[in-house]
Design a protein around this motif. Structure first.
Motif, short mmCIF file in Angstrom:
data_model
loop_
_atom_site.label_atom_id
_atom_site.label_comp_id
_atom_site.label_asym_id
_atom_site.label_seq_id
_atom_site.Cartn_x
_atom_site.Cartn_y
_atom_site.Cartn_z
N VAL A 20 51.11 3.47 41.57
CA VAL A 20 51.25 5.19 41.62
C VAL A 20 49.96 5.50 41.22
O VAL A 20 49.30 6.48 41.81
N LEU A 21 49.46 4.92 40.17
CA LEU A 21 47.99 5.61 39.51
C LEU A 21 47.00 5.06 40.70
O LEU A 21 46.28 6.00 41.01
N LEU A 24 46.01 7.46 43.54
CA LEU A 24 45.23 8.73 43.15
C LEU A 24 43.70 8.48 43.40
O LEU A 24 43.40 7.58 43.04
N ILE A 25 43.18 9.57 44.11
CA ILE A 25 41.85 9.51 44.45
C ILE A 25 40.99 9.49 43.20
O ILE A 25 39.91 8.72 43.20
N GLY A 26 41.39 10.36 42.41
CA GLY A 26 40.65 10.42 41.06
C GLY A 26 40.54 9.27 40.41
O GLY A 26 39.34 8.64 39.66
N TYR A 27 41.69 8.38 40.30
CA TYR A 27 41.69 7.12 39.54
C TYR A 27 40.57 6.20 40.30
O TYR A 27 39.86 5.48 39.65
N LEU A 29 38.08 6.99 42.29
CA LEU A 29 36.38 7.51 41.91
C LEU A 29 36.24 6.97 40.70
O LEU A 29 35.03 6.50 40.70
N LEU A 152 34.07 15.47 50.68
CA LEU A 152 35.16 15.80 49.68
C LEU A 152 34.45 16.79 48.57
O LEU A 152 35.16 17.71 48.22
N LYS A 155 34.12 20.24 50.20
CA LYS A 155 35.38 20.86 50.63
C LYS A 155 35.89 21.46 49.19
O LYS A 155 36.67 22.60 49.19
N ALA A 156 35.39 20.87 48.05
CA ALA A 156 36.00 21.22 46.70
C ALA A 156 35.63 22.69 46.57
O ALA A 156 36.06 23.22 45.43
N ILE B 36 37.67 16.36 41.28
CA ILE B 36 38.91 16.40 41.14
C ILE B 36 39.46 16.29 39.59
O ILE B 36 40.30 16.89 39.27
N SER B 55 47.62 7.76 32.41
CA SER B 55 47.24 6.46 32.83
C SER B 55 48.07 5.44 32.20
O SER B 55 48.68 4.68 32.72
N SER B 58 51.93 5.64 32.97
CA SER B 58 51.95 5.23 34.35
C SER B 58 51.93 3.63 34.50
O SER B 58 52.89 2.84 35.14
N ARG B 119 56.51 10.60 34.24
CA ARG B 119 55.49 10.05 34.78
C ARG B 119 55.59 10.55 36.42
O ARG B 119 54.42 10.82 37.05
N ALA B 123 52.66 12.42 38.48
CA ALA B 123 52.07 11.81 39.39
C ALA B 123 52.07 12.85 40.65
O ALA B 123 51.15 12.90 41.41
N VAL B 126 49.86 15.58 40.36
CA VAL B 126 48.32 15.35 40.29
C VAL B 126 47.99 15.12 41.91
O VAL B 126 47.07 15.66 42.31
N ARG B 127 48.88 14.35 42.50
CA ARG B 127 48.80 13.92 44.06
C ARG B 127 48.63 15.33 44.75
O ARG B 127 47.87 15.68 45.86
N GLU B 130 45.17 17.10 43.91
CA GLU B 130 44.25 16.24 44.63
C GLU B 130 44.20 16.83 46.10
O GLU B 130 43.28 17.18 46.81
N ILE B 133 42.56 20.21 46.76
CA ILE B 133 41.09 20.12 46.53
C ILE B 133 40.54 19.48 47.77
O ILE B 133 39.55 20.20 48.36
N ILE B 134 40.91 18.63 48.19
CA ILE B 134 40.16 17.79 49.28
C ILE B 134 40.72 18.38 50.69
O ILE B 134 40.37 18.23 51.66
#
Lengths: 157, 157
Positions: A20-21, A24-27, A29, A152, A155-156, B36, B55, B58, B119, B123, B126-127, B130, B133-134
């Motif tokens: 799951v974590l 996520l893109i943030g994770y 990155l 990315l 776009k933000a 992000i 985190s 999760s 969680r 999640a 957050v997804r 994200e 944003i993108i």
DNA sequence: GGATAATAGTTATAGTCAATAACTATTAAT
DNA sequence: ATTAATAGTTATTGACTATAACTATTATCC
């Protein structure tokens, strides 16, 4: 059945589930960044530079006459936090600060010859360190990664 | 010649040159992450979670019985800094801590039903954040990005 | 043209976060 | 059985970020 519940494989490597974590893109990155950053920090420290002061020096070297506000904007940091960094770069003779005649509130920043040389050398070292870490992620993937990250970022905003 | 030396275009957008800096992976990763992170932080704060506590929650949710050292390893953080986070998650009834009978130094961490639900919901938020944003970076690019980041992370060890 | 706004740089400060050392309890190693 | 190492904890420190307040200067608008 060798698969126990201690969350580690036979080589002691963690086998912690993070689907799951990890999706996520943030994770992703942040973790990728955390691999690179300490090495960059290390090689820059050899020239008494921090990541942030190297970044400032580099932007100044490529943008002669840039003023502090613009630099802060470019690096997405607070003007106030720039002051000490700029002070130090100036004291070390890596950049110069001179009043802008048409607007005496502003200071034009310019990299000295020493500053430009140090920047070039430091950048080369960071680049080399990165390449070693990523094990020469092939050129195509590297280029694609950089392009996507750039997009990315764009776009933000 | 409309191109002046004030490092900004006609819409006030900065046009600062950063070719040297911008070609470093670390720089691009950090900047992408900085787009992000604040949004992730914002949506998690709606459920009184920080990025780090989310985190932890999760990982615990996906690894029933994990102990603190393993969690610290998985998230690449210090055991000592975990303590207060785990304390809070436990106090909020999102996880439980119970002694491991075979090794009384260790505490097995397990997410409660409430914890797992929070969680999942967090999640999802957050997804979604994200994705907004993108701008729905197309699925192929997203998948490729994630794969390359994952590989970059793996190679670094 | 003069009052008012906004901007550039600066200083000081407060909050956040990660890293370290030192400690207790427990288990593993010799 | 003595010694090592490990798990969790506490307290502390240093680094970094954000914020507010201030001065000097320039821009705005009645």
């Amino acid at each position: 059945m060798p698969q126990t519940d201690d969350h580690s494989d036979d080589r002691g490597r963690p086998t912690v589930e993070d689907t799951v974590l990890g999706d996520l893109i943030g994770y992703r990155l942040k973790r990728a960044y955390m691999q690179i950053q300490p090495e960059a920090q290390r090689v820059l420290a050899e020239d008494d530079l921090r990541v942030v002061s190297f970044s400032c020096l580099s932007i100044i070297a490529d943008n002669t006459g840039i003023v502090q506000s613009e630099l802060a904007d470019a690096l997405q940091m607070e003007r106030s936090n720039l002051v000490v960094i700029i002070d130090e770069l100036e004291q070390r003779g890596l950049i110069t600060r001179k009043k802008v005649p048409t607007d005496r509130r502003r200071y034009a920043l310019t990299a000295t010859l020493r500053g430009r040389r140090l920047r070039d050398r430091a950048a080369e070292k960071v680049r080399t360190a990165e390449d070693q870490i990523i094990g020469r992620l092939d050129d195509k993937d590297r280029a694609h990664l950089m392009a996507v990250l750039q997009r990315l970022e764009d776009k933000a905003r």
